[in-house]
Design a protein around this motif. Structure first.
Motif, PDB file in Angstrom:
ATOM      1  N   SER A 109      -5.174   0.452  -5.706  1.00 46.24           N
ATOM      2  CA  SER A 109      -4.084   1.092  -5.984  1.00 46.24           C
ATOM      3  C   SER A 109      -4.240   1.977  -7.527  1.00 46.24           C
ATOM      4  N   VAL A 110      -4.182   3.438  -7.433  1.00 42.00           N
ATOM      5  CA  VAL A 110      -4.056   3.933  -8.994  1.00 42.00           C
ATOM      6  C   VAL A 110      -2.651   3.777  -9.588  1.00 42.00           C
ATOM      7  N   ASN A 111      -1.805   2.962  -8.854  1.00 44.75           N
ATOM      8  CA  ASN A 111      -0.583   2.710  -9.624  1.00 44.75           C
ATOM      9  C   ASN A 111      -0.611   1.395 -10.348  1.00 44.75           C
ATOM     10  N   ILE A 112      -1.611   0.716 -10.207  1.00 52.16           N
ATOM     11  CA  ILE A 112      -1.577  -0.596 -10.900  1.00 52.16           C
ATOM     12  C   ILE A 112      -2.715  -0.626 -11.985  1.00 52.16           C
ATOM     13  N   PRO A 113      -2.275  -0.642 -12.980  1.00 47.53           N
ATOM     14  CA  PRO A 113      -3.195  -0.541 -14.082  1.00 47.53           C
ATOM     15  C   PRO A 113      -4.270  -1.487 -14.190  1.00 47.53           C
ATOM     16  N   PHE A 137      -1.267 -10.619   5.161  1.00 47.59           N
ATOM     17  CA  PHE A 137      -0.423  -9.866   3.991  1.00 47.59           C
ATOM     18  C   PHE A 137      -0.992 -10.069   2.546  1.00 47.59           C
ATOM     19  N   SER A 138      -1.551 -11.350   2.529  1.00 44.29           N
ATOM     20  CA  SER A 138      -2.024 -11.343   1.129  1.00 44.29           C
ATOM     21  C   SER A 138      -3.406 -10.716   1.043  1.00 44.29           C
ATOM     22  N   ARG A 139      -4.189 -10.596   2.278  1.00 44.96           N
ATOM     23  CA  ARG A 139      -5.281  -9.839   2.287  1.00 44.96           C
ATOM     24  C   ARG A 139      -4.976  -8.312   1.797  1.00 44.96           C
ATOM     25  N   ILE A 140      -3.897  -7.954   2.522  1.00 44.65           N
ATOM     26  CA  ILE A 140      -3.475  -6.327   2.397  1.00 44.65           C
ATOM     27  C   ILE A 140      -3.031  -6.280   0.908  1.00 44.65           C
ATOM     28  N   ARG A 141      -2.544  -7.197   0.204  1.00 48.80           N
ATOM     29  CA  ARG A 141      -1.941  -7.008  -1.221  1.00 48.80           C
ATOM     30  C   ARG A 141      -3.254  -7.127  -2.124  1.00 48.80           C
ATOM     31  N   GLU A 142      -4.122  -8.189  -1.707  1.00 48.68           N
ATOM     32  CA  GLU A 142      -5.398  -8.123  -2.569  1.00 48.68           C
ATOM     33  C   GLU A 142      -6.004  -6.796  -2.548  1.00 48.68           C
ATOM     34  N   ILE A 143      -6.236  -5.938  -1.503  1.00 45.59           N
ATOM     35  CA  ILE A 143      -6.785  -4.812  -1.335  1.00 45.59           C
ATOM     36  C   ILE A 143      -5.860  -3.768  -2.430  1.00 45.59           C
ATOM     37  N   GLU A 144      -4.672  -3.885  -2.241  1.00 43.71           N
ATOM     38  CA  GLU A 144      -3.787  -2.996  -2.996  1.00 43.71           C
ATOM     39  C   GLU A 144      -3.925  -3.306  -4.434  1.00 43.71           C
ATOM     40  N   SER A 145      -4.101  -4.528  -4.760  1.00 44.90           N
ATOM     41  CA  SER A 145      -4.350  -4.710  -6.156  1.00 44.90           C
ATOM     42  C   SER A 145      -5.612  -4.417  -6.910  1.00 44.90           C
ATOM     43  N   LEU A 146      -6.701  -4.256  -5.734  1.00 46.49           N
ATOM     44  CA  LEU A 146      -7.934  -3.610  -6.295  1.00 46.49           C
ATOM     45  C   LEU A 146      -8.028  -2.183  -6.235  1.00 46.49           C
ATOM     46  N   SER A 168      -8.055   1.926 -11.273  1.00 48.32           N
ATOM     47  CA  SER A 168      -7.505   2.446 -12.658  1.00 48.32           C
ATOM     48  C   SER A 168      -8.586   2.149 -13.671  1.00 48.32           C
ATOM     49  N   ARG A 169      -9.150   0.915 -13.675  1.00 41.06           N
ATOM     50  CA  ARG A 169     -10.312   0.827 -14.607  1.00 41.06           C
ATOM     51  C   ARG A 169     -11.585   1.485 -14.430  1.00 41.06           C
ATOM     52  N   ILE A 170     -11.920   2.068 -13.227  1.00 41.23           N
ATOM     53  CA  ILE A 170     -12.820   2.885 -13.309  1.00 41.23           C
ATOM     54  C   ILE A 170     -12.367   4.210 -13.883  1.00 41.23           C
ATOM     55  N   ASN A 171     -11.124   4.727 -13.500  1.00 46.59           N
ATOM     56  CA  ASN A 171     -10.791   5.876 -13.810  1.00 46.59           C
ATOM     57  C   ASN A 171     -10.685   5.964 -15.516  1.00 46.59           C
ATOM     58  N   ALA A 172     -10.215   4.888 -15.915  1.00 49.44           N
ATOM     59  CA  ALA A 172      -9.819   4.865 -17.461  1.00 49.44           C
ATOM     60  C   ALA A 172     -11.371   4.822 -18.275  1.00 49.44           C
ATOM     61  N   ALA A 173     -12.383   4.532 -17.620  1.00 50.08           N
ATOM     62  CA  ALA A 173     -13.789   4.487 -18.416  1.00 50.08           C
ATOM     63  C   ALA A 173     -14.490   5.522 -17.968  1.00 50.08           C
ATOM     64  N   ALA A 174     -13.858   6.750 -17.292  1.00 50.05           N
ATOM     65  CA  ALA A 174     -14.594   7.833 -17.025  1.00 50.05           C
ATOM     66  C   ALA A 174     -15.229   8.607 -17.971  1.00 50.05           C
ATOM     67  N   GLY A 175     -16.447   9.015 -17.781  1.00 54.15           N
ATOM     68  CA  GLY A 175     -17.090   9.563 -19.268  1.00 54.15           C
ATOM     69  C   GLY A 175     -17.624   8.848 -20.176  1.00 54.15           C
ATOM     70  N   ILE A 176     -17.073   7.442 -20.074  1.00 49.97           N
ATOM     71  CA  ILE A 176     -17.398   6.479 -21.014  1.00 49.97           C
ATOM     72  C   ILE A 176     -18.536   5.418 -20.652  1.00 49.97           C
ATOM     73  N   GLU A 177     -18.178   4.646 -19.403  1.00 48.96           N
ATOM     74  CA  GLU A 177     -18.903   3.564 -19.217  1.00 48.96           C
ATOM     75  C   GLU A 177     -18.960   3.362 -17.528  1.00 48.96           C
ATOM     76  N   LEU A 193       0.857  -1.181   0.054  1.00 47.68           N
ATOM     77  CA  LEU A 193       0.022  -0.040  -0.119  1.00 47.68           C
ATOM     78  C   LEU A 193       0.902   1.332  -0.062  1.00 47.68           C
ATOM     79  N   GLY A 194       2.096   1.188  -0.563  1.00 51.28           N
ATOM     80  CA  GLY A 194       2.985   2.317  -0.880  1.00 51.28           C
ATOM     81  C   GLY A 194       3.601   2.766   0.528  1.00 51.28           C
ATOM     82  N   THR A 195       3.735   1.624   1.678  1.00 56.60           N
ATOM     83  CA  THR A 195       4.059   2.133   3.062  1.00 56.60           C
ATOM     84  C   THR A 195       4.515   0.936   3.523  1.00 56.60           C
TER      85      THR A 195
END
Ligand code: ADP
Ligand code: MG
Length: 338
Positions: free
Chosen positions: A68-72, A57-66, A77-86, A36-38
């Motif tokens: 984080s804005v740094n994980i495409p 730690f696997s739960r923490i990494r799972e939350i990070e993988s869902l 990240s998917r919500i942000n990429a679809a902003a104004g689209i769908e 989580l960057g820390t």
């Protein structure tokens, strides 16, 4: 090099510093990892199996993988990429955290706003080259920062304008800390300490039944210096402050928490706000909300929320606390005002 960085990060354990916690029983063990960057540190004060750490730690990494804005590939990240689209279908954890963020956005009158993504990106606060943007640049992203333009429906999330972006940095660590606490309790472990970059949860009681003691960071110093000690029962303690992430330009310091209405780092005389309450996700959301609202309005908000205490530190080195906060000043260059 990575190891060196890890060590540096380890000694810089962000936010709050746990002081004397418990007399070191032989059964005590800890695990520290970067996520989580820390720096994420878990201490079990009872016999704990390795599998409990693995699960946390696997739960923490799972939350990070869902989230984080740094994980495409993350939900965010998917919500942000679809902003104004769908709208984008997301995991139930992501939906829950976004819904919680929107709840606090409304409660705080928009002081906490999970759509600050474009501002965070513009200032480059999490990038290697942060810088002060022009007023024009700020004006161009401000209309994109508005939690009311987030549509939540049936586990899908839609940002209604192109260029909008979620950033769950103010709340995700709190959720991860609550999840770590759940795993520890479900494993039958009665005494533990969780510290996810300063999002702290204390579980159970110390052996001698005295309160837990948590050091409150001196916001003017780098990590390690404390202003005082908080005595708390089994609760979460979370601080938002000017010291966690910042850069300097032309002799002025710019930190990482933004006033959504003007797009600049908050500058209201507070240098940190610490919240003490039951859940870490609430403590995390409230520490950011109250820091942005400032002392007067922040205190009003807290009065509407039961069983929540706070410590406010100001740039003139005064400290105020809510009546139930058990804070002991240790750095006498600060003063506690009632
Ligand atoms: P920390 O990062 O130390 O845990 P906070 O919980 O206060 O501190 O979260 C700050 C982070 O939240 C910033 O790094 C940024 O990603 C995001 N953020 C900044 N300003 C706001 C705001 N007004 N509302 C919501 N999130 C914010
Ligand atoms: Mg927060």
């Amino acid at each position: 090099m990575a190891y060196k960085n890890f060590l540096r990060a380890f000694f810089a354990i962000s936010g709050l510093i746990i002081c004397v916690l418990a007399s070191c029983a032989k059964t005590e063990s800890s695990r520290i990892e970067l996520a989580l960057g820390t720096v994420c540190s878990i201490t079990l004060f009872e016999q704990g199996q390795e599998s409990v750490y693995d699960e946390i730690f696997s739960r923490i990494r799972e939350i990070e993988s869902l989230m984080s804005v740094n994980i495409p590939s993350s939900d965010v990240s998917r919500i942000n990429a679809a902003a104004g689209i769908e709208p984008v279908q997301v995991d139930k954890d992501t939906f829950k955290v976004i819904a919680h963020a929107i709840y606090f956005a409304e409660l705080s009158g928009g002081a906490l706003d999970p759509t600050v993504g474009p501002l965070v990106a513009l200032w480059g606060i999490n990038s290697p080259a942060p810088h002060v943007p022009t007023q024009e640049e700020i004006n161009s992203v401000l209309p994109l920062v508005n939690w009311r333009n987030v549509e939540l429906y049936n586990q899908s999330v839609y940002l209604t304008r192109r260029g909008m972006a979620l950033d769950l940095g103010a709340i995700a660590k709190g959720y991860a800390a609550d999840e770590a606490a759940r795993i520890i309790r479900e494993a039958g472990i009665n005494r533990a300490r969780i510290d996810l970059g300063g999002n702290i949860i204390l579980i159970g009681q110390k052996k001698d039944r005295s309160p837990w003691r948590v050091g409150i960071q001196n916001p003017e110093e780098s990590h390690g210096a404390i202003t005082g000690i908080l005595q708390i029962p089994e609760q979460s303690v979370v601080t938002s402050g000017i010291y966690e992430r910042f850069f300097e330009e032309n002799g002025k310091r710019y930190h990482h928490i933004f006033l959504p209405s003007n797009g600049y780092p908050v500058d209201n005389g507070l240098t940190s706000v610490t919240i003490i309450t039951e859940n870490s996700i609430d403590a995390d959301a409230l520490s950011t909300s109250v820091f942005v609202l400032g002392y007067e309005r922040g205190r009003l908000l807290l009065e509407s929320i039961p069983q929540t205490e706070a410590v406010f530190i100001f740039s003139d080195r005064s400290i105020r606390t809510t009546p139930g906060a058990m804070f002991i000043l240790t750095d006498k260059s600060f003063s506690v005002k009632r």
